[in-house]
Design a protein around this motif. Structure first.
Motif, mmCIF file in Angstrom:
data_model
loop_
_atom_site.group_PDB
_atom_site.id
_atom_site.type_symbol
_atom_site.label_atom_id
_atom_site.label_comp_id
_atom_site.label_asym_id
_atom_site.label_seq_id
_atom_site.Cartn_x
_atom_site.Cartn_y
_atom_site.Cartn_z
ATOM 1 N N PHE A 131 -11.125 3.026 -20.233
ATOM 2 C CA PHE A 131 -10.822 4.226 -21.300
ATOM 3 C C PHE A 131 -9.496 4.781 -20.610
ATOM 4 C CE2 PHE A 131 -10.710 8.713 -22.302
ATOM 5 C CZ PHE A 131 -10.910 8.709 -23.710
ATOM 6 N N SER A 132 -9.307 5.457 -19.491
ATOM 7 C CA SER A 132 -8.283 6.257 -19.108
ATOM 8 C C SER A 132 -7.197 5.598 -18.211
ATOM 9 C CB SER A 132 -8.605 7.290 -18.200
ATOM 10 O OG SER A 132 -9.572 6.984 -17.108
ATOM 11 N N LYS A 133 -7.476 4.394 -17.738
ATOM 12 C CA LYS A 133 -6.544 3.513 -16.851
ATOM 13 C C LYS A 133 -6.311 2.082 -16.987
ATOM 14 C CE LYS A 133 -5.386 7.183 -14.152
ATOM 15 N NZ LYS A 133 -6.212 8.138 -14.894
ATOM 16 N N PRO A 134 -5.329 1.278 -16.911
ATOM 17 C CA PRO A 134 -5.559 -0.159 -16.914
ATOM 18 C C PRO A 134 -6.422 -0.605 -15.770
ATOM 19 C CG PRO A 134 -3.337 0.611 -16.205
ATOM 20 C CD PRO A 134 -4.078 1.873 -16.543
ATOM 21 N N PRO A 135 -6.660 -1.941 -15.493
ATOM 22 C CA PRO A 135 -7.706 -2.260 -14.693
ATOM 23 C C PRO A 135 -7.548 -2.690 -13.231
ATOM 24 C CG PRO A 135 -6.505 -4.354 -15.824
ATOM 25 C CD PRO A 135 -6.026 -3.111 -16.379
ATOM 26 N N GLY A 136 -6.113 -2.298 -12.697
ATOM 27 C CA GLY A 136 -5.961 -2.491 -11.329
ATOM 28 C C GLY A 136 -7.001 -1.872 -10.342
ATOM 29 N N ILE A 137 -7.132 -0.692 -10.559
ATOM 30 C CA ILE A 137 -8.074 0.202 -9.496
ATOM 31 C C ILE A 137 -9.367 -0.410 -9.591
ATOM 32 C CG2 ILE A 137 -8.840 1.942 -11.644
ATOM 33 C CD1 ILE A 137 -7.873 2.596 -7.388
ATOM 34 N N ALA A 138 -10.058 -1.009 -10.747
ATOM 35 C CA ALA A 138 -11.361 -1.511 -10.698
ATOM 36 C C ALA A 138 -11.305 -2.781 -9.985
ATOM 37 C CB ALA A 138 -11.607 -1.785 -12.247
ATOM 38 N N ALA A 139 -10.342 -3.476 -10.307
ATOM 39 C CA ALA A 139 -10.242 -4.796 -9.416
ATOM 40 C C ALA A 139 -9.987 -4.719 -8.031
ATOM 41 C CB ALA A 139 -8.836 -5.555 -9.921
ATOM 42 N N LEU A 140 -9.287 -3.393 -7.527
ATOM 43 C CA LEU A 140 -8.994 -3.291 -6.019
ATOM 44 C C LEU A 140 -10.389 -2.702 -5.551
ATOM 45 C CD1 LEU A 140 -7.135 -2.668 -3.862
ATOM 46 C CD2 LEU A 140 -7.227 -0.125 -4.745
ATOM 47 N N ILE A 141 -11.277 -1.975 -6.347
ATOM 48 C CA ILE A 141 -12.512 -1.631 -5.613
ATOM 49 C C ILE A 141 -13.655 -2.731 -5.690
ATOM 50 C CG2 ILE A 141 -14.608 -0.017 -6.245
ATOM 51 C CD1 ILE A 141 -12.860 1.964 -7.122
ATOM 52 N N ALA A 142 -13.410 -3.752 -6.724
ATOM 53 C CA ALA A 142 -14.354 -4.719 -6.506
ATOM 54 C C ALA A 142 -14.046 -5.846 -5.444
ATOM 55 C CB ALA A 142 -14.242 -5.702 -7.760
ATOM 56 N N ALA A 143 -12.663 -5.892 -5.130
ATOM 57 C CA ALA A 143 -12.309 -6.466 -3.727
ATOM 58 C C ALA A 143 -12.864 -6.041 -2.510
ATOM 59 C CB ALA A 143 -10.932 -6.818 -3.831
ATOM 60 N N SER A 144 -12.534 -4.745 -2.507
ATOM 61 C CA SER A 144 -13.014 -3.791 -1.511
ATOM 62 C C SER A 144 -14.588 -3.825 -1.203
ATOM 63 C CB SER A 144 -12.459 -2.337 -1.448
ATOM 64 O OG SER A 144 -12.599 -1.655 -0.504
ATOM 65 N N THR A 145 -15.230 -3.653 -2.217
ATOM 66 C CA THR A 145 -16.669 -3.601 -1.852
ATOM 67 C C THR A 145 -17.373 -5.228 -1.515
ATOM 68 O OG1 THR A 145 -16.828 -3.697 -4.459
ATOM 69 C CG2 THR A 145 -16.945 -1.620 -3.260
ATOM 70 N N ALA A 146 -16.603 -5.964 -2.297
ATOM 71 C CA ALA A 146 -17.018 -7.504 -1.940
ATOM 72 C C ALA A 146 -16.724 -7.880 -0.274
ATOM 73 C CB ALA A 146 -16.021 -8.324 -2.785
ATOM 74 N N LEU A 147 -15.671 -7.184 0.120
ATOM 75 C CA LEU A 147 -15.443 -7.332 1.642
ATOM 76 C C LEU A 147 -16.049 -6.555 2.386
ATOM 77 C CD1 LEU A 147 -11.623 -7.547 1.228
ATOM 78 C CD2 LEU A 147 -13.085 -9.672 1.722
ATOM 79 N N PHE A 148 -16.367 -5.104 2.242
ATOM 80 C CA PHE A 148 -16.694 -4.367 2.900
ATOM 81 C C PHE A 148 -18.184 -3.569 2.713
ATOM 82 C CE2 PHE A 148 -12.058 -4.275 3.224
ATOM 83 C CZ PHE A 148 -11.976 -4.851 4.474
ATOM 84 N N GLY A 149 -18.583 -3.872 1.456
ATOM 85 C CA GLY A 149 -19.883 -3.319 0.957
ATOM 86 C C GLY A 149 -19.558 -2.176 -0.141
ATOM 87 N N ASP A 150 -20.753 -1.477 -0.684
ATOM 88 C CA ASP A 150 -20.419 -0.366 -1.471
ATOM 89 C C ASP A 150 -20.641 0.896 -1.158
ATOM 90 O OD1 ASP A 150 -20.303 -1.863 -4.280
ATOM 91 O OD2 ASP A 150 -22.191 -2.596 -3.625
ATOM 92 N N GLY A 151 -20.744 1.094 0.267
ATOM 93 C CA GLY A 151 -20.727 2.542 0.962
ATOM 94 C C GLY A 151 -19.531 3.198 0.811
ATOM 95 N N LEU A 152 -19.659 4.368 1.366
ATOM 96 C CA LEU A 152 -18.335 5.109 1.226
ATOM 97 C C LEU A 152 -17.070 4.565 1.393
ATOM 98 C CD1 LEU A 152 -17.559 8.110 0.477
ATOM 99 C CD2 LEU A 152 -17.784 8.685 2.663
#
Length: 489
Positions: free
Chosen positions: A59-80
């Motif tokens: 809605f408010s942004k292009p997809p880069g930030i979502a892809a970055l978080i998806a990669a980050s959580t895939a590597l390090f988990g969904d914690g803070l």
């Protein structure tokens, strides 16, 4: 002593020292995040929910930030820390790019101090604690500038195409990258006009647009929500503005540079004719000032957040460092960096400062309080959802929905935004629909009276008022209702 230190910067010892300092600063930020007693901020929680359903746009942004978080959580988990990790590392990566830019334009010594300056800028030190679109944008802004310098020097197809790819990825991170492309075109037009007769820069721009094109198609297919939202916050907002808002914005920029680097930057602006005679500071300011001009215009029109010009700080910091070093003001530079680190430390430990001085109602005076209490509300809501597994979770605002979807991620509850108007005014109103749940039960979470929502159900039971203490006087509250048999809007 200075000559011995400077000589070290010309060899690998300078790089080792820089890497070591960078790792210490990174470790410090990760430790601070883990000790603040916070969970995700609202935008971070919303971005996390985006990352659970990857798409070419949101809605408010292009997809880069979502892809970055998806990669980050895939590597390090969904914690803070797992959610934040890759975004936090974008700023040190941008500092490394600034090192390469300064080394190409100046020398090893300027490169070293430029990287340290970027690592310790209050702006990036604050943003470096969080997940935001500024992380990727700043990284691609600096990488694109480095690629542009390489392309100007080599005129090789590979460098021009690399530039196009980086600009495309920057656009997928935040549309603000368009300001970089505009600055590059004007720079070529003003100083390298023969290059525009070549196909290389045009194909680089074409590649950037090709990379962005799936997002443009997504906007077309979804009635342009991102473009409408961007236009709404930049063009249509009427409140505020004027010279007061402009002054506040520039005061925030000075603070975000730090007092010494900020003052040097204003000197560079005051001496712009002199700065323009040297093509090195001219180029650096060329890729900083247009963004500040655009955001300043936005401040005059309504208001502007301090971080909206964040990428401009990187090239401007290099110019400020070079100005000091060229005038043998290395000691002043070191003092400025030390002040910046002290300011950053004060912000990082602000809750402890408030506690030391026994400030009453500290939650009202801490910038971190907006990210506190949501995890506790999630823990209290957890058993209520478990007891009603067939109910859909609904909320009347995106803040509650985003936070609870993150905090209850182990349950992966079905969720929808309450939206009787059908207007897609946020991500959840755009992507969820309660109508398929007609005749079924819902768990409503709200911080407002529930009468209008409850009237659309056959029966209503208030399950609880959840409270999470933020300090001895302040709590974060949320009411929870079991709504039976949805009648429809």
């Amino acid at each position: 002593m200075n000559s011995a230190v400077d000589a070290g910067f010309a060899n690998k010892s300078g790089i080792k020292l820089l890497v070591g300092l960078g790792l210490i600063l990174i470790a410090w930020r990760f430790w601070v995040v883990s000790q603040l007693g916070i969970t995700l901020y609202i935008d971070e929680a919303q971005y996390w929910t985006w990352a659970q359903h990857l798409d070419w746009g949101y809605f408010s942004k292009p997809p880069g930030i979502a892809a970055l978080i998806a990669a980050s959580t895939a590597l390090f988990g969904d914690g803070l820390l797992g959610t934040k990790a890759l975004a936090m590392l974008c700023y040190p990566a941008a500092a490394a790019a600034c090192w390469a830019i300064a080394r190409r334009l100046y020398d090893e010594r300027t490169a070293f101090w430029s990287a340290i300056a970027v690592l310790t800028l209050p702006m990036f030190s604050w943003l470096g604690l969080f997940v935001s679109t500024d992380a990727l944008l700043t990284l691609f802004w600096t990488l694109a500038l480095l690629a542009y310098l390489r392309a100007l020097d080599s005129d090789a197809w590979s460098d021009w195409l690399l530039l196009g790819a980086l600009c495309g990825l920057g656009l997928l991170s935040k549309y603000t990258m368009a300001a970089w492309l505009g600055a590059a075109f004007l720079h070529l037009l003003a100083f390298h006009r023969p290059r525009l007769a070549s196909a290389k820069p045009w194909l680089a721009a074409g590649l950037a647009l090709a990379i962005l094109s799936p997002n443009l198609y997504w906007n077309v297919a979804n009635d342009f929500p991102t473009l409408k939202h961007t236009a709404d916050i930049t063009l249509n907002k009427k409140a505020g503005g004027g010279f007061k808002a402009l002054g506040e914005f520039w005061a925030a920029q000075w603070i975000s540079f730090g007092p010494i680097l900020g003052s040097v930057f204003f000197i560079l602006l005051a001496q712009v004719r002199q700065s323009w005679r040297d093509d090195r500071p001219r180029l650096l300011l060329w890729f900083a000032l247009p963004l500040w001009i655009v955001v300043s215009a936005q401040a005059m029109k309504s208001s502007a957040n301090a971080n909206w010009a964040a990428p401009a700080f990187a090239p401007a910091a290099i110019a400020a460092v070079a100005w000091l070093l060229q005038r043998n003001r290395q000691r002043l530079l070191i003092i400025g960096l030390a002040i910046n680190i002290a300011v950053v430390g004060l912000v990082y430990y602000w809750p402890q400062v408030l506690a030391t001085f026994d400030v009453q109602n500290p939650a009202k005076k801490s910038p971190f309080s907006r990210a506190q209490g949501w995890d506790e509300l999630g823990r209290q809501l957890h058993p209520l959802l478990q007891a009603n597994p067939d109910a859909v979770l609904i909320a009347d605002n995106r803040t509650l929905l985003a936070h609870m979807l993150y905090e209850l991620r182990d349950l992966k509850p079905a969720a929808a935004s309450w939206n009787p108007s059908g207007i897609a005014s946020d991500h959840y109103k755009l992507t969820t629909d309660l109508r398929p749940w007609i005749g079924k039960n819902a768990i409503l979470i709200t911080q407002d009276p529930a009468d209008q929502i409850a009237s659309r159900f056959a029966a209503v039971d208030k399950l609880a008022t959840l409270k999470a203490p933020l300090d001895s006087q302040t709590t974060r509250d949320m009411d929870v209702y079991l709504l039976r048999d949805f009648k429809g809007y």
